[in-house]
Design an enzyme around this catalytic site. Structure first.
Site, PDB file in Angstrom:
ATOM      1  N   HIS A 155      38.475  32.854 -34.846  1.00  0.00           N
ATOM      2  CA  HIS A 155      39.660  32.717 -34.211  1.00  0.00           C
ATOM      3  C   HIS A 155      40.393  32.774 -35.426  1.00  0.00           C
ATOM      4  CE1 HIS A 155      39.123  31.597 -30.622  1.00  0.00           C
ATOM      5  NE2 HIS A 155      37.933  30.365 -30.609  1.00  0.00           N
ATOM      6  N   ASP A 192      30.075  35.375 -28.719  1.00  0.00           N
ATOM      7  CA  ASP A 192      30.989  33.928 -28.009  1.00  0.00           C
ATOM      8  C   ASP A 192      31.315  33.657 -26.886  1.00  0.00           C
ATOM      9  OD1 ASP A 192      31.503  31.165 -30.252  1.00  0.00           O
ATOM     10  OD2 ASP A 192      32.922  31.689 -28.186  1.00  0.00           O
TER      11      ASP A 192
HETATM   12 ZN   LIG Z   1      33.879  29.712 -28.730  1.00  0.00          ZN
END
Ligand SMILES: [Zn+2]
Length: 338
Positions: A155, A192
């Site tokens: 992220h 993910d």
């Molecule tokens: Zn994640």
């Protein structure tokens, strides 16, 4: 049973004959999976009730003990160098982030992303694990590698830490592979359950880099629609809540693998988050360990076809401790079996 490669053939040896193997193939490289980690990654503490807990890494490391993993070659992750981080993040951002690490207590970057006194050292080791693994695999010291590290990275955007992530570990590794080792095309596959907005942002307009992601949608961070394609080098496969093995495997088989084969990566990097597991508390997909075995097999096949087998995988999310341990073990078992 262990195996070695020799002249394109594969020879199997019983585990009780290591002397024979060493004597017979002295000078030829063995089939090897490296495991990079560092104790500092256990010291990053975002708070008592935070899901990205040190217990996660403990669960992964515990799951990688035992006879199945005796062949893992364990290495201590170095700290990433500023010049490696600076291929992804502006230097000023790196310096400001490290300067914001608290002397005591916690320092919150946003509601989700919190640093403790050891967070800077952990983040440097997490990114350094991937750069060291890329070096080892690029030089042929190993077939592949798994980086058991935290904080996670996918992220983290070039100029913004977010979503439990400080530096974008996998992107730092990808850029090092290209700039230092001269690999012409580097791919990141991210399974993910969250979209890797940071990796996508760094790769967005660079046709030598490829990013593909399966992720639940809608879900944090809200990016990753099919329409986000960069310069034709980004493939997003959003999956609705409650999707399971069938939807995941169809998406990977029909959308990601053909594009990845067409890209012909010289290195395959994996953002290995295990929070799409059915038991994970942060999302609503229903994968299990067999799906992580399957996707790892698919990516090793791509790596064998295009990249001389080179694969470097790094831990991202996964928040149910037993599911995380079992899933990471399933993933690394496949890496070891090449
Ligand atoms: Zn994640």
């Amino acid at each position: 049973m262990s195996t070695v490669r020799f002249g394109g053939m594969r020879f199997a040896f019983p585990p009780y004959a290591p002397m024979l193997r060493d004597a017979a193939f002295d000078g030829h490289r063995d089939m090897t999976t490296l495991l990079y980690t560092h104790p500092a990654c256990l010291e990053h503490d975002p708070g008592q009730y935070h899901p990205e807990s040190p217990l996660r890494l403990r669960a992964v490391l515990d799951a990688l003990e035992g006879p199945d993993f005796a062949r893992l070659k364990r290495r201590e992750a170095p700290e990433a160098e500023l010049e490696d981080l600076a291929r992804v993040h502006p230097r000023g951002f790196v310096e400001r982030l490290l300067a914001a690490v608290p002397q005591s207590g916690h320092a919150a970057i946003d509601a989700d992303t919190v640093m403790s006194p050891e967070s800077g050292r952990a983040a440097l080791r997490a990114a350094g694990a991937v750069t060291a693994a890329v070096d080892a695999v690029a030089k042929g010291e190993a077939d592949n590698a798994f980086c058991a590290v935290r904080p996670p990275g996918h992220h983290a955007e070039p100029g913004r830490a977010m979503g439990f992530c400080l530096f974008n570990n996998v992107a730092v590794g990808a850029l090092r592979a290209r700039e230092v080792h001269g690999l012409a095309r580097v791919a990141v596959i991210d399974f993910d359950v969250h979209h890797g907005n940071g990796t996508q942002a760094r790769f967005w307009d660079d046709p030598t880099l490829f990013y593909a992601s399966t992720h639940q949608s809608p879900l944090y961070p809200g990016t990753g629609s099919r329409g986000e394609t960069g310069v034709g080098n980004i493939v997003n496969v959003p999956l609705p809540p409650m999707s399971g093995s069938r939807e995941f495997r169809l998406g990977v088989s029909r959308e990601i693998l053909p594009a990845l084969d067409a890209f012909r990566p010289e290195l395959v990097l994996i953002s290995a988050g295990f929070d799409a597991h059915r038991n994970d508390p942060l999302a609503q997909l229903s994968l299990d360990e067999s799906d992580y075995t399957w996707i790892t097999e698919q990516l090793l096949r791509v790596a064998r076809d295009h990249a001389g087998g080179r694969v470097v995988s790094t831990l991202e999310g996964g928040y149910d401790l037993p599911a995380l341990g079992a899933s990471a073990a399933a993933h690394v078992r496949v890496l070891l079996s090449v």
